[in-house]
Each structure stands twice: as C-alpha cells, then as structure tokens.
Write a protein that holds these residues in place. Structure first.
Motif, PDB file in Angstrom:
ATOM      1  N   ILE A   1      41.882   7.302  31.590  1.00 46.65           N
ATOM      2  CA  ILE A   1      40.522   7.459  31.046  1.00 46.65           C
ATOM      3  C   ILE A   1      40.191   6.166  30.055  1.00 46.65           C
ATOM      4  O   ILE A   1      38.996   5.479  29.984  1.00 46.65           O
ATOM      5  N   LYS A   2      40.891   5.505  29.313  1.00 46.27           N
ATOM      6  CA  LYS A   2      40.736   4.458  28.329  1.00 46.27           C
ATOM      7  C   LYS A   2      40.273   3.179  29.240  1.00 46.27           C
ATOM      8  O   LYS A   2      39.686   2.377  28.639  1.00 46.27           O
TER       9      LYS A   2
ATOM     10  N   ARG B   1      36.982   8.372  23.778  1.00 42.25           N
ATOM     11  CA  ARG B   1      36.844   7.062  24.254  1.00 42.25           C
ATOM     12  C   ARG B   1      35.555   6.027  24.269  1.00 42.25           C
ATOM     13  O   ARG B   1      35.481   4.936  23.603  1.00 42.25           O
ATOM     14  N   ALA B   2      34.619   6.808  24.648  1.00 46.56           N
ATOM     15  CA  ALA B   2      33.239   6.389  24.538  1.00 46.56           C
ATOM     16  C   ALA B   2      33.034   6.103  23.253  1.00 46.56           C
ATOM     17  O   ALA B   2      32.212   5.014  22.859  1.00 46.56           O
TER      18      ALA B   2
ATOM     19  N   LEU C   1      34.443   3.109  21.763  1.00 43.67           N
ATOM     20  CA  LEU C   1      33.945   1.750  21.974  1.00 43.67           C
ATOM     21  C   LEU C   1      32.512   1.724  21.529  1.00 43.67           C
ATOM     22  O   LEU C   1      31.716   0.906  21.746  1.00 43.67           O
ATOM     23  N   GLY C   2      32.077   2.667  21.071  1.00 40.44           N
ATOM     24  CA  GLY C   2      30.601   2.413  20.835  1.00 40.44           C
ATOM     25  C   GLY C   2      29.627   2.622  21.778  1.00 40.44           C
ATOM     26  O   GLY C   2      28.382   2.098  21.933  1.00 40.44           O
ATOM     27  N   ILE C   3      29.653   3.238  22.972  1.00 34.37           N
ATOM     28  CA  ILE C   3      28.792   3.305  24.105  1.00 34.37           C
ATOM     29  C   ILE C   3      28.209   4.736  24.633  1.00 34.37           C
ATOM     30  O   ILE C   3      28.895   5.671  24.042  1.00 34.37           O
TER      31      ILE C   3
ATOM     32  N   GLU D   1      28.419  13.602  22.438  1.00 34.73           N
ATOM     33  CA  GLU D   1      27.132  12.680  22.205  1.00 34.73           C
ATOM     34  C   GLU D   1      27.204  11.459  22.937  1.00 34.73           C
ATOM     35  O   GLU D   1      26.258  10.835  23.191  1.00 34.73           O
ATOM     36  N   ASN D   2      28.377  10.902  23.610  1.00 36.91           N
ATOM     37  CA  ASN D   2      28.553   9.627  23.921  1.00 36.91           C
ATOM     38  C   ASN D   2      28.697   9.787  25.449  1.00 36.91           C
ATOM     39  O   ASN D   2      28.853   8.781  26.135  1.00 36.91           O
ATOM     40  N   LEU D   3      28.470  10.906  26.057  1.00 33.96           N
ATOM     41  CA  LEU D   3      28.570  11.152  27.589  1.00 33.96           C
ATOM     42  C   LEU D   3      27.139  11.546  27.859  1.00 33.96           C
ATOM     43  O   LEU D   3      26.645  12.442  27.443  1.00 33.96           O
ATOM     44  N   VAL D   4      26.637  10.828  28.772  1.00 32.32           N
ATOM     45  CA  VAL D   4      25.242  10.941  29.392  1.00 32.32           C
ATOM     46  C   VAL D   4      25.457  11.494  30.799  1.00 32.32           C
ATOM     47  O   VAL D   4      25.769  10.572  31.707  1.00 32.32           O
TER      48      VAL D   4
END
Ligand SMILES: *Cc1c(COP(=O)(O)O)cnc(C)c1O
Length: 235
Positions: free
Chosen positions: A87-88, A112-113, A116-118, A153-156
C-alpha cells in the motif's frame, strides 16, 4: 525506433472506442482508454506514448513504481490485487486505484495518503457476476463500504470497477449493465457527498460492449501490446 505495428494497434483501438461511443450517442471524450502495460517493458510504454497513449495500467506495485518513475507526466492506474504491505508504494504513485476490494484496505490507505498529504482517488471493485474466482465486493456490500470509506478524509471514491466473465458477450453486457445500475442506485443515496461517475469496465475482448453500457474507463492490454491478439476486436 518507432514500432509502427504498436502505433497502428493503438490507433485501431482508439478508433473502435470512438465508434462504440458514436453508436450509442456518447461523446468519445467521456471515455478514457487505459493502455494496460503490465506485460511489457518501459520501451513499449514509450512506443505507446509516441502513438498517443497517456494513461497506463499496472497490476504489480514494483512495475508501477518503475514505469511511473520513468514517465511521471503520464497517468498511472493500479488495477491489480492490493497486498497490504504494498500500500505504501501504490498510494501516491497511482493516480487512480481501481481494485479496492475489501474494507480492511481503507485504514492503511487512508493513513498513507494522509502521510503523503494527498487525496488518493480510488474505485471500488465489485464482483457483479458473482463468480467465485473474482475478487471484489458483492453488490450488496458496496453501500456499507461507501459508508465506511466516507470517514476517510484522504480517500476519494470516484466510482466502481468490475471484470466481466469471459466468453459470451451477452454475459459481459449483463455484468456491465449491472455495475451501471448499481452505481445509479448508489448515486441517489450518496450523490450529495460523493461523485461516483467513473465506471471502469471492459478489456480487449469486451471494451466496445462496456462502452455501450456506460463505461467511462476501459482497460485494454493485449489488443494494444500483443501482436497475436491484435485482431481480437476487429469485426
Ligand atoms: C490484464 C488486465 C486487463 C487487460 O486485459 P486484456 O485482455 O489484455 O485487454 C484489464 N483489467 C485488468 C484488471 C487486468 O488485470
């Protein structure tokens, strides 16, 4: 040296995509052609880029890392089984991860996201046909999965992905239609908070049928990269 036959095959597939769109009154601009480069090396990817390809699909994290590093300005799709320890590498490297097939992936992917701030774009893989050999959420599990992932929050989540049974195109068509209908139902429920517009469905053997049933992303490998299978889709 430019591989003319690869360029020709890419061009043929591209044209078949456009024709399928026109047949059902869709705008060809709505459909992304992902060149599945999992069986070929970076040189072949380069040839495909020269032929006009901009989106590539990989099913192993090592290959994804290598090729995405070689061609960072292209769009990379991860379409393979997601092992937790990979995953990383996959999150942040793939622009879109198509094969999210279990809720236990959400937490580690989210972490992980965030690290990475994404915002990582993903699709949920659905086993529409119910074949035991296929991975993916059962259709009636997807609603729960969307509820769970909505806390990340970081998964779209951008939509759904499926693989059709091999063989008769009529069964493939039923599978594709099933995915679209499921998406339409889920949009009524989740549409305020999510945009599930992407439908990743269709491979070399059935991408035209998938487009007729609403695919927004088709994943084509052999028809582009393999000489033996170049005539699969020609009718
Ligand atoms: C290999 C693969 C494809 C491409 O299949 P072809 O038959 O080579 O076009 C599409 N989607 C997934 C998930 C794959 O593993």
């Amino acid at each position: 040296m430019l591989d003319m036959s690869l360029a020709q095959r890419y061009e043929d597939v591209k044209r078949a995509v456009e024709k399928a769109c026109v047949r059902v009154g869709r705008n060809p601009g709505e459909v992304v052609l992902v060149a599945v480069s999992k069986t070929v090396d970076s040189a072949a990817v380069h040839e495909a880029i020269l032929a006009g390809a901009g989106d590539f699909g990989e099913n192993r994290s090592e290959e994804l890392l290598t090729k995405a590093a070689a061609f960072p300005d292209k769009t990379w799709h991860f379409i393979g089984n997601i092992q937790s320890r990979k995953i990383k590498d996959i999150v942040g490297t793939a622009d879109l991860i198509h094969s999210v097939d279990r809720t236990s992936l959400f937490d580690p992917m989210q972490r992980r996201a965030a690290e990475l701030g994404i915002k990582q774009r993903i699709l949920l893989e659905v086993n529409v046909s119910g074949e035991e050999t296929k991975s993916g959420f059962a259709p009636d599990e997807v609603r729960y999965a969307l509820q769970v992932v909505s806390n990340c929050e970081n998964l779209v989540v951008c939509g759904l992905m499926t693989m059709a049974p091999q063989g008769a195109l009529s069964r493939a068509r039923e599978t594709f239609r099933g995915l679209r209908e499921l998406r339409d139902i889920l949009m009524e429920e989740f549409g305020d908070t999510m945009d599930l517009q992407e439908l990743s469905m269709g491979m070399s053997e059935d991408f035209e049928t998938a487009i007729e049933e609403g695919a927004t992303i088709v994943r084509v490998g052999r028809s582009i990269f393999s000489e033996e299978n170049a005539d699969i889709y020609r009718r």
